[in-house]
Motif scaffolding. Sequence first.
Motif, PDB file in Angstrom:
ATOM      1  N   VAL A 165       0.814  -0.971  -0.015  1.00 17.48           N
ATOM      2  CA  VAL A 165       0.031   0.141  -0.109  1.00 17.48           C
ATOM      3  C   VAL A 165       1.010   1.228   0.102  1.00 17.48           C
ATOM      4  CG1 VAL A 165      -1.937   1.262   1.292  1.00 17.48           C
ATOM      5  CG2 VAL A 165      -2.002  -0.908   1.180  1.00 17.48           C
ATOM      6  N   GLY A 166       0.565   2.186  -1.073  1.00 16.65           N
ATOM      7  CA  GLY A 166       1.047   3.429  -0.937  1.00 16.65           C
ATOM      8  C   GLY A 166       0.303   4.382  -0.701  1.00 16.65           C
ATOM      9  N   PHE A 167       0.579   5.723  -0.610  1.00 13.79           N
ATOM     10  CA  PHE A 167      -0.291   6.673   0.024  1.00 13.79           C
ATOM     11  C   PHE A 167      -0.030   8.170  -0.762  1.00 13.79           C
ATOM     12  CE2 PHE A 167       1.829   4.279   3.374  1.00 13.79           C
ATOM     13  CZ  PHE A 167       0.541   3.541   3.993  1.00 13.79           C
ATOM     14  N   TRP A 168      -1.155   8.655  -1.344  1.00 17.02           N
ATOM     15  CA  TRP A 168      -1.377   9.885  -1.930  1.00 17.02           C
ATOM     16  C   TRP A 168      -1.494  10.845  -0.873  1.00 17.02           C
ATOM     17  CZ3 TRP A 168       0.346   9.150  -6.363  1.00 17.02           C
ATOM     18  CH2 TRP A 168      -0.176   8.179  -7.504  1.00 17.02           C
ATOM     19  N   GLY A 169      -0.994  12.159  -0.854  1.00 17.80           N
ATOM     20  CA  GLY A 169      -1.234  13.224   0.340  1.00 17.80           C
ATOM     21  C   GLY A 169      -2.156  14.309  -0.513  1.00 17.80           C
ATOM     22  N   GLY A 170      -2.944  15.077   0.469  1.00 17.69           N
ATOM     23  CA  GLY A 170      -3.736  15.835   0.040  1.00 17.69           C
ATOM     24  C   GLY A 170      -3.237  17.262  -0.369  1.00 17.69           C
ATOM     25  N   LEU A 171      -3.878  17.770  -1.382  1.00 17.69           N
ATOM     26  CA  LEU A 171      -3.493  19.113  -1.637  1.00 17.69           C
ATOM     27  C   LEU A 171      -4.860  20.046  -1.296  1.00 17.69           C
ATOM     28  CD1 LEU A 171      -1.526  21.556  -3.045  1.00 17.69           C
ATOM     29  CD2 LEU A 171      -2.828  21.091  -5.102  1.00 17.69           C
ATOM     30  N   VAL A 172      -4.791  20.821  -0.296  1.00 17.57           N
ATOM     31  CA  VAL A 172      -5.885  21.503   0.084  1.00 17.57           C
ATOM     32  C   VAL A 172      -5.426  23.115   0.300  1.00 17.57           C
ATOM     33  CG1 VAL A 172      -7.114  19.438   1.297  1.00 17.57           C
ATOM     34  CG2 VAL A 172      -5.273  20.711   2.638  1.00 17.57           C
ATOM     35  N   PRO A 173      -6.396  23.968   0.406  1.00 24.01           N
ATOM     36  CA  PRO A 173      -6.175  25.366   0.709  1.00 24.01           C
ATOM     37  C   PRO A 173      -4.867  25.530   1.633  1.00 24.01           C
ATOM     38  CG  PRO A 173      -8.520  25.178   0.216  1.00 24.01           C
ATOM     39  CD  PRO A 173      -7.678  23.807   0.216  1.00 24.01           C
ATOM     40  N   GLU A 174      -5.226  24.999   2.663  1.00 23.25           N
ATOM     41  CA  GLU A 174      -4.577  25.080   4.038  1.00 23.25           C
ATOM     42  C   GLU A 174      -2.716  24.656   3.667  1.00 23.25           C
ATOM     43  OE1 GLU A 174      -5.662  22.528   7.240  1.00 23.25           O
ATOM     44  OE2 GLU A 174      -3.555  22.416   7.848  1.00 23.25           O
ATOM     45  N   ASN A 175      -2.480  23.898   2.732  1.00 22.83           N
ATOM     46  CA  ASN A 175      -1.011  23.668   2.448  1.00 22.83           C
ATOM     47  C   ASN A 175      -0.516  24.056   1.117  1.00 22.83           C
ATOM     48  OD1 ASN A 175      -1.881  21.450   0.914  1.00 22.83           O
ATOM     49  ND2 ASN A 175      -1.491  19.858   1.997  1.00 22.83           N
ATOM     50  N   ALA A 176      -1.482  24.436   0.321  1.00 19.39           N
ATOM     51  CA  ALA A 176      -1.359  24.801  -1.065  1.00 19.39           C
ATOM     52  C   ALA A 176      -0.181  25.875  -1.404  1.00 19.39           C
ATOM     53  CB  ALA A 176      -2.314  25.124  -1.788  1.00 19.39           C
ATOM     54  N   TYR A 177      -0.297  27.012  -0.421  1.00 20.20           N
ATOM     55  CA  TYR A 177       0.616  28.107  -0.379  1.00 20.20           C
ATOM     56  C   TYR A 177       1.665  27.915   0.320  1.00 20.20           C
ATOM     57  CZ  TYR A 177      -3.196  30.135  -3.050  1.00 20.20           C
ATOM     58  OH  TYR A 177      -4.309  30.576  -4.125  1.00 20.20           O
ATOM     59  N   ALA A 184       8.022  18.728   3.005  1.00 23.60           N
ATOM     60  CA  ALA A 184       7.782  17.893   3.919  1.00 23.60           C
ATOM     61  C   ALA A 184       6.920  16.643   3.749  1.00 23.60           C
ATOM     62  CB  ALA A 184       7.720  18.642   5.103  1.00 23.60           C
ATOM     63  N   LEU A 185       5.855  16.787   3.251  1.00 21.54           N
ATOM     64  CA  LEU A 185       4.804  15.698   3.042  1.00 21.54           C
ATOM     65  C   LEU A 185       5.437  15.022   2.000  1.00 21.54           C
ATOM     66  CD1 LEU A 185       2.076  14.501   3.611  1.00 21.54           C
ATOM     67  CD2 LEU A 185       0.944  16.255   2.139  1.00 21.54           C
ATOM     68  N   LEU A 186       6.052  15.239   0.993  1.00 25.91           N
ATOM     69  CA  LEU A 186       6.664  14.585   0.064  1.00 25.91           C
ATOM     70  C   LEU A 186       7.789  13.846   0.330  1.00 25.91           C
ATOM     71  CD1 LEU A 186       6.002  17.231  -2.956  1.00 25.91           C
ATOM     72  CD2 LEU A 186       5.162  14.961  -3.119  1.00 25.91           C
ATOM     73  N   ASN A 187       8.572  14.666   1.209  1.00 27.75           N
ATOM     74  CA  ASN A 187      10.002  13.944   1.579  1.00 27.75           C
ATOM     75  C   ASN A 187       9.591  12.847   2.503  1.00 27.75           C
ATOM     76  OD1 ASN A 187      11.768  15.653   0.189  1.00 27.75           O
ATOM     77  ND2 ASN A 187      11.741  17.120   2.144  1.00 27.75           N
ATOM     78  N   ALA A 188       8.269  12.947   3.284  1.00 29.80           N
ATOM     79  CA  ALA A 188       7.802  11.997   4.125  1.00 29.80           C
ATOM     80  C   ALA A 188       7.596  10.779   3.255  1.00 29.80           C
ATOM     81  CB  ALA A 188       6.700  12.278   5.090  1.00 29.80           C
ATOM     82  N   GLY A 189       7.246  10.840   2.116  1.00 34.37           N
ATOM     83  CA  GLY A 189       7.032   9.550   1.303  1.00 34.37           C
ATOM     84  C   GLY A 189       5.702   9.294   0.513  1.00 34.37           C
ATOM     85  N   VAL A 190       4.893  10.381   0.643  1.00 41.66           N
ATOM     86  CA  VAL A 190       3.584  10.248  -0.581  1.00 41.66           C
ATOM     87  C   VAL A 190       4.169  10.038  -1.753  1.00 41.66           C
ATOM     88  CG1 VAL A 190       1.944  11.604   1.260  1.00 41.66           C
ATOM     89  CG2 VAL A 190       3.110  12.960  -0.619  1.00 41.66           C
ATOM     90  N   LEU A 191       3.391   9.470  -2.538  1.00 40.95           N
ATOM     91  CA  LEU A 191       3.463   9.142  -3.908  1.00 40.95           C
ATOM     92  C   LEU A 191       3.259  10.496  -4.910  1.00 40.95           C
ATOM     93  CD1 LEU A 191       2.826   5.472  -4.038  1.00 40.95           C
ATOM     94  CD2 LEU A 191       5.135   6.428  -3.670  1.00 40.95           C
ATOM     95  N   GLY A 501       1.979  -7.282   3.752  1.00 40.92           N
ATOM     96  CA  GLY A 501       2.313  -6.428   2.748  1.00 40.92           C
ATOM     97  C   GLY A 501       3.142  -5.183   3.023  1.00 40.92           C
ATOM     98  N   SER A 502       3.775  -4.710   2.317  1.00 42.69           N
ATOM     99  CA  SER A 502       4.916  -3.526   2.530  1.00 42.69           C
ATOM    100  C   SER A 502       4.117  -2.107   2.436  1.00 42.69           C
ATOM    101  CB  SER A 502       6.087  -3.513   1.765  1.00 42.69           C
ATOM    102  OG  SER A 502       6.583  -4.745   1.796  1.00 42.69           O
ATOM    103  N   PRO A 503       4.360  -1.242   3.116  1.00 48.70           N
ATOM    104  CA  PRO A 503       3.879   0.157   2.947  1.00 48.70           C
ATOM    105  C   PRO A 503       4.845   0.780   1.960  1.00 48.70           C
ATOM    106  CG  PRO A 503       4.684  -0.178   5.315  1.00 48.70           C
ATOM    107  CD  PRO A 503       4.889  -1.386   4.726  1.00 48.70           C
ATOM    108  N   ILE A 504       4.384   1.408   0.951  1.00 48.37           N
ATOM    109  CA  ILE A 504       5.199   2.006  -0.133  1.00 48.37           C
ATOM    110  C   ILE A 504       5.660   3.534   0.188  1.00 48.37           C
ATOM    111  CG2 ILE A 504       5.796   2.406  -2.298  1.00 48.37           C
ATOM    112  CD1 ILE A 504       3.750   0.028  -3.042  1.00 48.37           C
ATOM    113  N   LEU A 505       6.845   3.949   0.541  1.00 48.27           N
ATOM    114  CA  LEU A 505       7.059   5.100   0.708  1.00 48.27           C
ATOM    115  C   LEU A 505       7.986   5.677  -0.459  1.00 48.27           C
ATOM    116  CD1 LEU A 505       7.171   5.246   4.663  1.00 48.27           C
ATOM    117  CD2 LEU A 505       5.520   6.238   3.286  1.00 48.27           C
ATOM    118  N   ALA A 506       7.766   6.900  -0.875  1.00 50.27           N
ATOM    119  CA  ALA A 506       8.644   7.412  -1.913  1.00 50.27           C
ATOM    120  C   ALA A 506       9.917   7.804  -1.224  1.00 50.27           C
ATOM    121  CB  ALA A 506       8.111   8.768  -2.556  1.00 50.27           C
ATOM    122  N   THR A 507      10.926   7.268  -2.005  1.00 45.80           N
ATOM    123  CA  THR A 507      12.569   7.621  -1.398  1.00 45.80           C
ATOM    124  C   THR A 507      13.061   8.887  -2.196  1.00 45.80           C
ATOM    125  OG1 THR A 507      13.015   5.850  -2.911  1.00 45.80           O
ATOM    126  CG2 THR A 507      12.849   5.430  -0.521  1.00 45.80           C
TER     127      THR A 507
END
Length: 507
Positions: A165-177, A184-191, A501-507
Amino acid sequence: MENLNLQWRLLPTLTLLAASLFFLVFKDSAKLSHSECSLLPYNHYWLTSKRIVTPKGVISGAVEIKEGNIISIVSEEEWPRNSKTEQVVDYGEAVIMPGLIDVHAHLDDPGRTEWEGFPSGTKAAAAGGITTLIDMPLNSDPSTISTETLKLKVDAAEKRIYVDVGFWGGLVPENAYNASALEALLNAGVLGLKSFMCPSGINDFPMTNASHIKEGLSVLARYKKPLLVHAEMEQDSERHVKLEDDTLDTRSYSTYLKTRPPSWEEAAIRELLTVAKDTRTGGPAEGAHLHIVHLSDASSSLDLLMEAKTNGDSITVETCPHYLAFSAEEIPDGDTRFKCAPPIRDAANKEKLWEALMDGHIDMLSSDHSPTVPELKLLDEGNFLKAWGGISSLQFVLPVTWSYGRKYGVTLEQLASWWSERPAKLAGQVSKGAIAIGNHADLVVWEPEAEFELDNDHPVHMKHPSISAYLGRRLSGKVLATISRGNLVYKEGNHAPAACGSPILAT
Ligand SMILES: NC(=O)N[C@H]1NC(=O)NC1=O
Ligand SMILES: [Zn+2]
Ligand SMILES: [Zn+2]
């Protein structure tokens, strides 16, 4: 003297007994951990079949698997039958394909596990031949929009997932700008990221506009990762007034259909294309990619996407089995199992979706498995305007695509492309998506010709089978076995005991 003699005579027997006991205990304990993850007792073996779907075509031959990876693929003639000491599992005429990769599923974990959850969701995936699933950032509580909330996801998945299982992160008004929060979210491994252009139905996942999306793309460009977009934009400001009109027949599907016309999809895509051009070679967001999820409108929206591709925008589009299997005309009054957004449109639209898929204008498929509890589907009341929108389908996507696609001449290679190869590319999974040497041994073994009734006797592995629109259908294409990183995680109704199963984190 007599006693001593007896001792000496018994000694070899005792030693032998002790040795065999030790061997048995040792062997069993060594086997135990592996046997919990897999229904096969070995980790170096061959699979043979007359129909193995490889990137070079369908072959009759064998695939060698060792410690979770594919280490050789040979045709029947080349197979070193006599020299091998490894185990062989012969699947005869059954098809061996790369395991499916579902880039769009909502498993609702943590926080809404009464809707689905990692264990039941990934068991459904395994039973359906899905070996990798990318979980959407919403419908869990909280939504995955920060490093902290991603950590909650990853922790929730630990030892509770039966496939990767991999994970998408959310782009929302709160983090978009907030570029550093997104980084940080991308570095933490969302795909990659996902956003909505209309209300998502989940309070902590508000919608984004083109300006938020532009900002998101500029960050994603540096990571060469995609933004997945739910592309519907509310067009009619009087809609809410209309929804409160009590003369409406809320049990009629056509009422719901009118509330989300194709123009919503078209408007969203038109808006998106104003920023999609940033992704072109030499553009300010070169490296980023836009992916339109669950396209339903096969008219103007599709034309716009085709034009964008011609212009060099980095853009792809998926549709889902429910848009290819069902049409608005056949949805019974009050049957809210069919409610989803964007809605299932008429039969002519469905034909056009198939045509676009067969012609390569739609790039891939995904489930958009979005379950809830039966109470929120309002099955008794049958109110299409108030019921939860989402289709439950995870276990059935392969037989559904195949069963409804046969009349269009769908091939095994096309299935592998739509369900494995292209989704792997979108999710950045270079070791997945094809039966190729060096790849993870993620495979599905299935019988395209086998028909089955999705009735109450059929083992359905999801938390709330009653909300699935597919129940009651007759399908062809039975999944016999699912292999995830070499582990036989599912076989004819049974799952491996442990969730490995393995969690899939982007490296
Ligand atoms: N929140 C959520 O899962 N929404 C999904 N359901 C659906 O039918 N379409 C979606 O985007
Ligand atoms: Zn959506
Ligand atoms: Zn979704």
